[in-house]
Design a protein around this motif. Structure first.
Motif, PDB file in Angstrom:
ATOM      1  N   LEU A 138      18.633   1.074 -24.589  1.00  0.00           N
ATOM      2  CA  LEU A 138      17.384   0.318 -24.699  1.00  0.00           C
ATOM      3  C   LEU A 138      16.820   0.392 -26.110  1.00  0.00           C
ATOM      4  O   LEU A 138      16.987   1.381 -26.810  1.00  0.00           O
ATOM      5  CB  LEU A 138      16.337   0.901 -23.741  1.00  0.00           C
ATOM      6  N   TRP A 139      16.130  -0.675 -26.510  1.00  0.00           N
ATOM      7  CA  TRP A 139      15.377  -0.662 -27.759  1.00  0.00           C
ATOM      8  C   TRP A 139      14.135   0.199 -27.541  1.00  0.00           C
ATOM      9  O   TRP A 139      13.418   0.018 -26.552  1.00  0.00           O
ATOM     10  CB  TRP A 139      14.931  -2.076 -28.136  1.00  0.00           C
ATOM     11  N   GLY A 140      13.864   1.130 -28.438  1.00  0.00           N
ATOM     12  CA  GLY A 140      12.680   1.984 -28.338  1.00  0.00           C
ATOM     13  C   GLY A 140      11.425   1.227 -28.733  1.00  0.00           C
ATOM     14  O   GLY A 140      11.478   0.246 -29.485  1.00  0.00           O
ATOM     15  N   ARG A 141      10.293   1.681 -28.226  1.00  0.00           N
ATOM     16  CA  ARG A 141       9.010   1.031 -28.512  1.00  0.00           C
ATOM     17  C   ARG A 141       8.770   0.931 -30.023  1.00  0.00           C
ATOM     18  O   ARG A 141       8.228  -0.047 -30.517  1.00  0.00           O
ATOM     19  CB  ARG A 141       7.884   1.807 -27.832  1.00  0.00           C
ATOM     20  N   HIS A 200      12.231  -4.123 -18.799  1.00  0.00           N
ATOM     21  CA  HIS A 200      12.605  -2.709 -18.662  1.00  0.00           C
ATOM     22  C   HIS A 200      14.119  -2.476 -18.755  1.00  0.00           C
ATOM     23  O   HIS A 200      14.562  -1.353 -18.962  1.00  0.00           O
ATOM     24  CB  HIS A 200      12.060  -2.151 -17.344  1.00  0.00           C
ATOM     25  N   TYR A 212      15.951  -3.843 -21.091  1.00  0.00           N
ATOM     26  CA  TYR A 212      16.306  -4.022 -22.500  1.00  0.00           C
ATOM     27  C   TYR A 212      15.460  -3.172 -23.435  1.00  0.00           C
ATOM     28  O   TYR A 212      15.933  -2.741 -24.477  1.00  0.00           O
ATOM     29  CB  TYR A 212      16.148  -5.490 -22.912  1.00  0.00           C
ATOM     30  N   PHE A 213      14.183  -3.021 -23.072  1.00  0.00           N
ATOM     31  CA  PHE A 213      13.197  -2.405 -23.966  1.00  0.00           C
ATOM     32  C   PHE A 213      12.500  -1.233 -23.281  1.00  0.00           C
ATOM     33  O   PHE A 213      12.047  -1.374 -22.141  1.00  0.00           O
ATOM     34  CB  PHE A 213      12.144  -3.434 -24.377  1.00  0.00           C
ATOM     35  N   GLU A 214      12.366  -0.109 -23.988  1.00  0.00           N
ATOM     36  CA  GLU A 214      11.611   1.018 -23.437  1.00  0.00           C
ATOM     37  C   GLU A 214      10.171   0.576 -23.246  1.00  0.00           C
ATOM     38  O   GLU A 214       9.603  -0.123 -24.067  1.00  0.00           O
ATOM     39  CB  GLU A 214      11.660   2.212 -24.389  1.00  0.00           C
ATOM     40  N   GLY A 215       9.581   1.009 -22.124  1.00  0.00           N
ATOM     41  CA  GLY A 215       8.227   0.575 -21.820  1.00  0.00           C
ATOM     42  C   GLY A 215       7.251   1.678 -21.942  1.00  0.00           C
ATOM     43  O   GLY A 215       6.095   1.587 -21.878  1.00  0.00           O
ATOM     44  N   TRP A 248      10.225  -2.352 -31.797  1.00  0.00           N
ATOM     45  CA  TRP A 248       9.858  -3.669 -31.299  1.00  0.00           C
ATOM     46  C   TRP A 248       9.610  -4.697 -32.401  1.00  0.00           C
ATOM     47  O   TRP A 248       9.435  -5.870 -32.111  1.00  0.00           O
ATOM     48  CB  TRP A 248       8.661  -3.581 -30.357  1.00  0.00           C
TER      49      TRP A 248
END
Length: 109
Positions: free
Chosen positions: A56-59, A104, A106-109, A62
Motif C-alpha cells: 500500500l501507498w503510505g499516507r 483501503h 491501495y492506500f493506507e488509511g 499521497w
C-alpha cells in the motif's frame, strides 16, 4: 504529466484502462502500485499478473503521482484523485464513484 500510451498491465486491458474485472464506461483509471512502480487497472489484475505481494501507498506518500486517467493519460497524485469528486481534473472525464470503496486496497488509511 501526460503518459501517452504507457503500458498498463492486467487482464484484458483496453485503451482507456478498463479491465476484465472492472469495465463500465466510468472504469477509466489505473493505479501505479508502490511495490512494482507499474500501472494496473485494479488490485485483482495485480494479484493475477504480478509475482509479488501488493504494497500500500503510505499516507505520507499521497502527493505521489500514482493514478492515471485512462481518457487523457494525465497522472494524478493520490490526494488529487481522492479529492477530485470522481472526475478527472484535467479532462473532466467521469470516474467510477464506487472506486472510493476500494481505497483501503491501495492506500493506507
Amino acid at each position: 504529466m501526460n503518459m501517452s500510451k504507457r503500458a498498463i498491465k492486467g487482464i484484458n486491458v483496453d485503451e482507456e484502462t478498463r479491465c476484465g474485472h472492472y469495465h463500465t464506461e466510468k472504469d477509466i483509471i489505473a493505479i501505479k502500485f508502490k511495490c512494482c512502480d507499474t500501472y494496473y487497472p485494479c488490485h485483482k489484475c495485480h494479484d493475477e499478473v504480478a509475482d509479488h505481494e501488493l504494497v500500500l501507498w503510505g499516507r505520507e506518500e499521497w502527493n505521489e503521482k500514482a493514478v492515471l486517467c485512462g481518457k487523457c493519460r494525465s497522472e494524478l497524485s493520490i490526494l488529487q484523485y481522492m479529492n477530485c469528486q470522481s472526475s478527472c481534473p484535467y479532462c473532466q472525464a467521469p470516474f467510477n464513484p464506487g472506486c472510493s470503496n476500494h481505497y483501503h486496497l491501495y492506500f493506507e488509511g
